[in-house]
Design a protein around this motif. Structure first.
Motif, short mmCIF file in Angstrom:
data_model
loop_
_atom_site.label_atom_id
_atom_site.label_comp_id
_atom_site.label_asym_id
_atom_site.label_seq_id
_atom_site.Cartn_x
_atom_site.Cartn_y
_atom_site.Cartn_z
N GLU A 11 0.83 -1.21 0.00
CA GLU A 11 0.00 0.00 0.00
C GLU A 11 0.86 1.26 0.00
N LEU A 12 1.90 1.23 0.81
CA LEU A 12 2.78 2.39 0.91
C LEU A 12 3.51 2.64 -0.40
N SER A 13 3.92 1.56 -1.08
CA SER A 13 4.61 1.72 -2.35
C SER A 13 3.70 2.36 -3.40
N LEU A 14 2.40 2.04 -3.34
CA LEU A 14 1.44 2.67 -4.25
C LEU A 14 1.35 4.17 -3.98
N LEU A 15 1.27 4.53 -2.71
CA LEU A 15 1.20 5.94 -2.34
C LEU A 15 2.47 6.69 -2.76
N LYS A 16 3.62 6.05 -2.55
CA LYS A 16 4.88 6.66 -2.97
C LYS A 16 4.93 6.83 -4.48
N GLY A 17 4.33 5.86 -5.18
CA GLY A 17 4.38 5.90 -6.64
C GLY A 17 3.63 7.06 -7.24
N ILE A 18 2.53 7.48 -6.59
CA ILE A 18 1.74 8.58 -7.16
C ILE A 18 2.10 9.92 -6.54
N LEU A 19 2.91 9.93 -5.47
CA LEU A 19 3.38 11.19 -4.91
C LEU A 19 4.50 11.74 -5.79
N ASP A 20 4.46 13.02 -6.09
CA ASP A 20 5.45 13.67 -6.95
C ASP A 20 5.34 13.22 -8.41
N ALA A 62 2.62 16.75 -3.92
CA ALA A 62 4.07 16.52 -3.99
C ALA A 62 4.60 16.49 -2.57
N ALA A 63 5.74 15.85 -2.37
CA ALA A 63 6.24 15.62 -1.01
C ALA A 63 6.37 16.90 -0.20
N ASP A 64 6.96 17.95 -0.79
CA ASP A 64 7.20 19.17 -0.03
C ASP A 64 5.94 20.02 0.11
N THR A 65 5.14 20.13 -0.97
CA THR A 65 3.93 20.96 -0.88
C THR A 65 2.88 20.33 0.02
N LEU A 66 2.76 19.01 0.00
CA LEU A 66 1.82 18.33 0.90
C LEU A 66 2.26 18.47 2.34
N TYR A 67 3.57 18.37 2.57
CA TYR A 67 4.09 18.55 3.93
C TYR A 67 3.75 19.94 4.45
N GLU A 68 3.97 20.95 3.62
CA GLU A 68 3.66 22.32 4.02
C GLU A 68 2.16 22.47 4.29
N TYR A 69 1.32 21.86 3.46
CA TYR A 69 -0.13 21.94 3.60
C TYR A 69 -0.60 21.31 4.91
N SER A 84 5.77 12.11 12.13
CA SER A 84 7.00 11.30 12.11
C SER A 84 6.91 10.21 11.05
N PHE A 85 5.71 9.59 10.95
CA PHE A 85 5.50 8.56 9.93
C PHE A 85 5.72 9.15 8.53
N TYR A 86 5.18 10.34 8.28
CA TYR A 86 5.32 11.00 6.99
C TYR A 86 6.78 11.29 6.68
N GLN A 87 7.48 11.87 7.66
CA GLN A 87 8.88 12.22 7.44
C GLN A 87 9.74 10.99 7.20
N ARG A 88 9.42 9.91 7.90
CA ARG A 88 10.23 8.69 7.80
C ARG A 88 9.99 7.96 6.48
N GLU A 89 8.73 7.88 6.07
CA GLU A 89 8.38 7.02 4.93
C GLU A 89 8.30 7.73 3.59
N LEU A 90 7.94 9.00 3.59
CA LEU A 90 7.63 9.64 2.31
C LEU A 90 8.54 10.78 1.90
N SER A 91 9.28 11.34 2.84
CA SER A 91 10.06 12.53 2.51
C SER A 91 11.41 12.17 1.95
N ASN A 92 11.69 12.70 0.77
CA ASN A 92 13.05 12.60 0.24
C ASN A 92 14.00 13.31 1.19
N PRO A 93 15.11 12.69 1.60
CA PRO A 93 15.99 13.34 2.57
C PRO A 93 16.52 14.69 2.11
N PHE A 94 16.60 14.89 0.80
CA PHE A 94 17.09 16.17 0.30
C PHE A 94 16.07 17.30 0.47
#
Length: 474
Positions: A11-20, A62-69, A84-94
């Motif tokens: 499920e998480l891989s699907l969410l990552k696939g459509i983010l960004d 997108a990872a950064d705009t959704l985080y800000e939202y 913490s879950f969002y930062q760990r699983e979905l955020s590109n470290p850069f």
């Protein structure tokens, strides 16, 4: 029954696939994407926020705009565990430095970075007076990126001498074991023996007159690098991506590129083309074939490729087609500014930049038509900026016999003497950390293919032997 952990990861891989990924996100919602599809409560919550963001903004998340939202004022989510879950699983470290700057600007109004950002925004009018449209956006992005990196570097301690010494020794050990950490090998055995490879924090220039095979050589480099496990980013300003793929197909199938382009293929050849096209599509490279490029647009895209893990090395075809945005009053200085920008990018990111360049007409005035470093002088500082300068040379193009003196004999991998029409030279004219000299290659023009030649000394045929027993994998 699927293991709950495996289902969570699917499920998480699907969410990552459509983010960004705007296209995949809209494809998903058009096919019934919904939070109810997810069993794991964290994934279901995340899917709900995807849809909430889309409904509020009419944009794909997108990872950064959704985080800000979600997490920056005005906050939509206050749950620290979910954050913490969002930062760990979905955020590109850069993206972390970008988030850090945004949060600090929102929460700490006395922060110096906020003052700098305010000053930068106030300067938009002066910037817009010099640039328009896309160029204006690129300039603004460049300034904001510099601010972000300046903010991040405040928390980065300078390395001491022991750290530098340790890093150097580690690099030497890896070099001894065949892992050249500071270099990316070209894949041509005898070229790498002289230059080791492309230095990760420098630029290289490959120059030639028209019809010498610049684009074909670039594509062979790309194939060598991809087969060795490197990711390649290409800026093709002259040719479109389909034309490059056509040449790759010719090399892969052994079918003349003119026949591929004209469609004059048998059923068996068409089947082979389809098969090889799929293999080429699976190779790890990306092409930007935008016909309008400046140093700023190239470095901006290259930064994106670096941050998203799409490119370990950048190839640019070619320097003379990059638009000049500076106005120093001298063409050579303007071009020097372009190569200087690429050198700075390479040094900052550790991504080597290989720039193909067209040489001036002085080459044609020489009897042997052999290029030399002075042919780059009209291009300003590029000789000074480059760690490596190489030239491509085809004697047969000028109706010259490369075997006239018969000092050496050159053999293909099949053990046959190379025909003079296929004889090709890579002239290493400058190399800061290696050797200069000439490396012979075989160039099959109709297939856009290059391969290593073995050299035997004709003066002592009885004792002559191939330079070494290592097979060239390319």
């Amino acid at each position: 029954m699927i293991d709950p952990k495996e289902k969570y990861l699917l499920e998480l891989s699907l969410l990552k696939g459509i983010l960004d990924n705007k296209q995949d996100f809209f494809l998903a919602i058009s096919n019934g994407f919904s939070p109810e599809l997810f069993d794991d409560p964290r994934n279901a919550t995340l899917a709900k926020h995807f849809m909430g963001y889309y409904e509020a903004t009419q944009k794909a998340p997108a990872a950064d705009t959704l985080y800000e939202y979600l997490f920056i004022s005005p906050k939509k989510v206050s749950d620290q565990e979910f954050k913490s879950f969002y930062q760990r699983e979905l955020s590109n470290p850069f993206l972390a430095p970008v988030r850090d700057v945004k949060e600090r600007l929102m929460l700490f109004h006395d922060d110096k970075s906020e003052q700098k950002l305010r000053k930068l925004v106030k300067g938009v009018d002066s910037v817009s007076g010099q640039f328009q449209g896309l160029d204006l956006l690129v300039q603004m992005n460049k300034q904001i990126t510099e601010l972000i990196y300046e903010h991040c570097y405040k928390y980065t301690q300078a390395r001491n001498n022991y750290d530098v010494a340790e890093s150097l020794v580690k690099s030497i050990v890896e070099q001894r074991s065949g892992k050249a950490r500071e270099y990316i090998p070209t894949g041509f055995k005898y070229i790498d023996r002289k230059i080791i490879g492309f230095h990760r924090k420098n630029i290289a220039i490959i120059g030639a007159r028209p019809s010498m095979g610049k684009t074909a050589f670039m594509l062979q480099l790309k194939r060598n690098l991809c087969r060795a496990g490197y990711k390649v980013g290409i800026f093709s300003i002259e040719m479109d991506a389909e034309s490059l793929m056509s040449r790759d197909l010719s090399e892969a199938t052994g079918i003349d590129s003119l026949r591929i382009d004209s469609g004059q293929l048998t059923d068996e050849e068409m089947e082979l083309v389809n098969s090889k096209a799929i293999e080429l599509a699976d190779m790890d490279f990306v092409v930007d074939d935008n016909g309008y490029q400046t140093a700023e647009t190239i470095t901006t895209t290259a930064h994106h490729w670096k941050l998203t893990g799409k490119a370990d090395i950048i190839l640019i075809d070619y320097l003379g087609l990059i638009k000049i945005t500076s106005n120093k009053g001298r063409h050579d200085l303007d071009l020097g500014e372009i190569t200087g920008a690429f050198r700075e990018f390479s040094k900052a990111t550790g991504v080597p930049v290989v720039i193909f360049a067209q040489l001036n007409r002085e080459v044609e005035k020489r009897l042997d038509k052999r290029p030399m470093l002075s042919d780059l002088r009209d291009s300003g500082n590029i000789e000074q900026d480059a760690n490596t300068v190489m030239f491509l040379y085809r004697p047969d193009y000028y109706a010259l016999n490369p075997f006239k003196e018969e000092k050496n004999k050159f053999f293909t991998k099949e053990g046959q003497l190379v025909d003079k029409s296929e004889y090709f030279e890579v002239i290493i004219a400058k190399q800061r950390r290696g050797k200069i000299g000439t490396v012979p290659l075989r160039y099959q023009k109709h297939l856009h293919h290059f391969e290593t030649l073995e050299v035997r000394h004709a003066e002592d045929e009885a004792t002559a032997k191939i330079l070494d027993s290592f097979a060239d994998p390319f």
